[in-house]
Write an enzyme that holds these catalytic residues in place. Structure first.
Site, mmCIF file in Angstrom:
data_model
loop_
_atom_site.group_PDB
_atom_site.id
_atom_site.type_symbol
_atom_site.label_atom_id
_atom_site.label_comp_id
_atom_site.label_asym_id
_atom_site.label_seq_id
_atom_site.Cartn_x
_atom_site.Cartn_y
_atom_site.Cartn_z
ATOM 1 N N HIS A 20 0.973 -1.066 0.015
ATOM 2 C CA HIS A 20 0.178 -0.128 0.005
ATOM 3 C C HIS A 20 0.845 1.127 0.039
ATOM 4 O O HIS A 20 0.467 2.207 -0.631
ATOM 5 C CB HIS A 20 -0.718 0.158 1.156
ATOM 6 C CG HIS A 20 -1.911 -1.059 1.122
ATOM 7 N ND1 HIS A 20 -3.053 -0.812 1.466
ATOM 8 C CD2 HIS A 20 -1.888 -2.501 1.137
ATOM 9 C CE1 HIS A 20 -3.941 -2.039 1.170
ATOM 10 N NE2 HIS A 20 -3.198 -3.014 1.157
ATOM 11 N N ASP A 123 -6.113 5.588 2.429
ATOM 12 C CA ASP A 123 -6.132 4.301 2.051
ATOM 13 C C ASP A 123 -7.569 3.898 2.260
ATOM 14 O O ASP A 123 -8.242 4.059 3.174
ATOM 15 C CB ASP A 123 -5.027 3.471 2.847
ATOM 16 C CG ASP A 123 -5.017 2.185 2.232
ATOM 17 O OD1 ASP A 123 -4.184 1.656 1.683
ATOM 18 O OD2 ASP A 123 -5.654 1.126 2.769
#
Ligand code: UDP
Length: 485
Positions: A20, A123
């Site tokens: 990520h 995120d």
């Protein structure tokens, strides 16, 4: 900064996992290169890695900064160095980790107050940031880090629940209201979709927060999956911008060699090894930053690779139970037998550098989206070996839609450790993707996609234009909210 003056300030908040963080750092660089000011939020331990990744664009005069927050690890009973989900090796630790993450809300709010950004890109694992951004008067964009194909596919499964209409785990079903007659089985779905768990609730919260957000930013490019991009936008009604592949912002060897972690091999040694090989003659095997295999599975891979007779670079995260000087997964005398044919990297590989080398002819991958897109961008066909997350969807995209890969035949979604595969299947799949007519055909298609990927991020390309449109919209939003420009 050219026509896109009136500098827009974007705050990027990546989840603490390599898969990520890496694309979000690249994304922050991309925005900075288009004249925005980018600020990345890092955990203190990761600050040096982040700073190293942005050092070059910073030197070149682009505005890109790193600020830190502290995870309350002690409060949730985790050791102090466990500030990345890759270090939370047990399921219980992951739950504790997620609890600590939710406690970052106040720190984020203070950062927004202090830095006064115009937009937050955070995120998918931070659904609560939609409300914080709204409270602070700025839009939030969600970053999932996967394909439109899997975003739309998972959403159609969540909404229409085809897996509840089959009689057993292995019975195949078509994904309803989804283009392309894509078939899955219950075994290939994540555990929290198969049955209600604590994470199912969290997953639904994530999806709802996405609906209330400004939109979704995709590390993909329109030409790669136009049908699914449209499906996601129109049928599922998600505002989304396709602005990838992000990894293409790394142009020089140095940039490609230092993504995510310190590589366990000297980049020059690695390139020298590859330089000594013929084009398309080496298979690269790597399963990302999370998936792990036990010693028995690693042994099967070792045997399969040797039996295939092909040259390879194999990335092995150190297996458990490694005694001093002895690795139980390695067949006796293996490394001396494969000496010039195979290179084993223990730890972290400079993946993009390797994939981009002309000697690489195939990639055995777990179908994490970054790895998948990096292979597409390099024009390399794949052997698909999905493990967890949304990887079974990505496998379908690669093998059935794009037709640039062969599946190794994994049947079961298994969080972290992977379903088992025998050496014969490794041998067969490696040969299929490297040699013969089918391999040539896949390579031809993969190279065409790689060209399209590069075209997409160049001035005037689809991703370039979508990013420009997003920046423009964010400016207008700022104007509408009476902020100074
Ligand atoms: N990666 C790397 N070296 C390694 C392992 C992984 O550079 O030895 C990078 C890879 O290039 C990709 C990311 O780590 O950018 C992994 O992301 P992906 O989505 O493929 O898988 P995940 O780690 O999230 O399962």
């Amino acid at each position: 900064m050219g026509s896109e003056s009136h500098q827009l300030h974007i705050l990027f908040f990546p989840f603490m996992a390599r898969g990520h963080m890496i694309p979000m750092i690249d994304m922050a660089k991309m925005f900075a290169m288009r004249g925005c000011k980018s600020t990345l939020i890092a955990m203190s331990n990761d600050e040096p890695t982040f700073l190293k990744s942005v050092a070059k664009p910073k030197d070149l005069g682009f505005e890109i900064d790193v600020v830190t927050v502290t995870l309350p690890l002690k409060e949730v009973g985790l050791p102090e160095d466990c500030d990345n989900i890759n270090k939370a090796t047990m399921m219980d630790m992951r739950k504790q980790f997620m609890s600590a993450v939710m406690m970052l809300d106040r720190q984020l709010e203070l950062l927004i107050e202090k830095l006064a950004p115009d937009c937050l890109i955070s995120d998918m694992f931070y659904p609560w940031t939609t409300e914080i951004a709204a409270k602070c008067g700025i839009p939030r964009l969600v970053f999932h880090g996967t394909s439109a194909f899997s975003m739309a596919g998972t959403e159609c499964v969540r909404l229409y629940e085809p897996h509840k209409k089959v009689s057993c785990d292995s019975e195949p079903f078509d994904i309803p209201n989804f283009p392309g007659e894509i078939t899955l089985s219950r075994m290939q779905l994540p555990d929290f979709v198969r049955e209600e768990t604590e994470f199912t609730k969290f997953y639904n919260v994530m999806k709802e927060s996405e609906n209330r957000s400004f939109g979704v930013i995709m590390n993909s490019f329109y030409e790669l999956e136009p049908v699914y991009a449209e499906h996601y936008r129109t049928f599922l009604g998600r505002r989304s911008w396709f602005v990838g592949p992000f990894s293409l912002c790394n142009k020089e060897i140095e940039d490609k060699a230092h993504r995510g972690n310190q590589a366990s091999i000297d980049q020059h040694e690695c390139l020298q090894w590859l330089d000594s090989k013929q084009p398309n003659s080496v298979i690269y095997i790597c399963f990302g930053s999370m998936a792990d295999f036990n010693a028995a599975q690693l042994h099967e891979i070792a045997v399969g690779l040797e039996e295939s007779g092909q040259q390879f670079i194999w990335v092995v995260k150190k297996a458990p139970n490694v005694e001093e000087g002895k690795e139980e997964w390695l067949p006796d005398g293996y490394e001396s037998r494969i000496r010039n044919k195979g290179l084993i990297i223990r730890g972290w590989a400079p993946q993009v550098l390797i994939l981009d080398h002309e000697a690489i002819g195939g990639f055995v991958t777990h179908c994490g989206w970054n790895s998948t897109l990096e292979a597409v961008t390099a024009g390399v066909p794949m052997v698909t070996w999905p493990v967890a997350a949304e990887q079974f969807y990505n496998e379908k995209l690669v093998t059935q839609v794009l037709k640039i890969g062969v599946n190794i035949g994994v049947k079961q979604w298994v969080s972290m450790f992977g379903d088992s595969v025998k050496s014969e299947r490794v041998e067969e799949a490696v040969k299929r993707v490297l040699v013969g007519e089918e391999a040539e055909e896949m390579r031809r298609r993969a190279k065409a996609l790689a060209e399209m990927a590069r075209g997409a991020v160049e001035e005037g390309g689809s991703s370039w234009s979508d990013l420009g449109a997003l920046i423009k919209e964010l400016r207008l939003h700022r104007l509408a909210h009476n902020k100074k420009i």
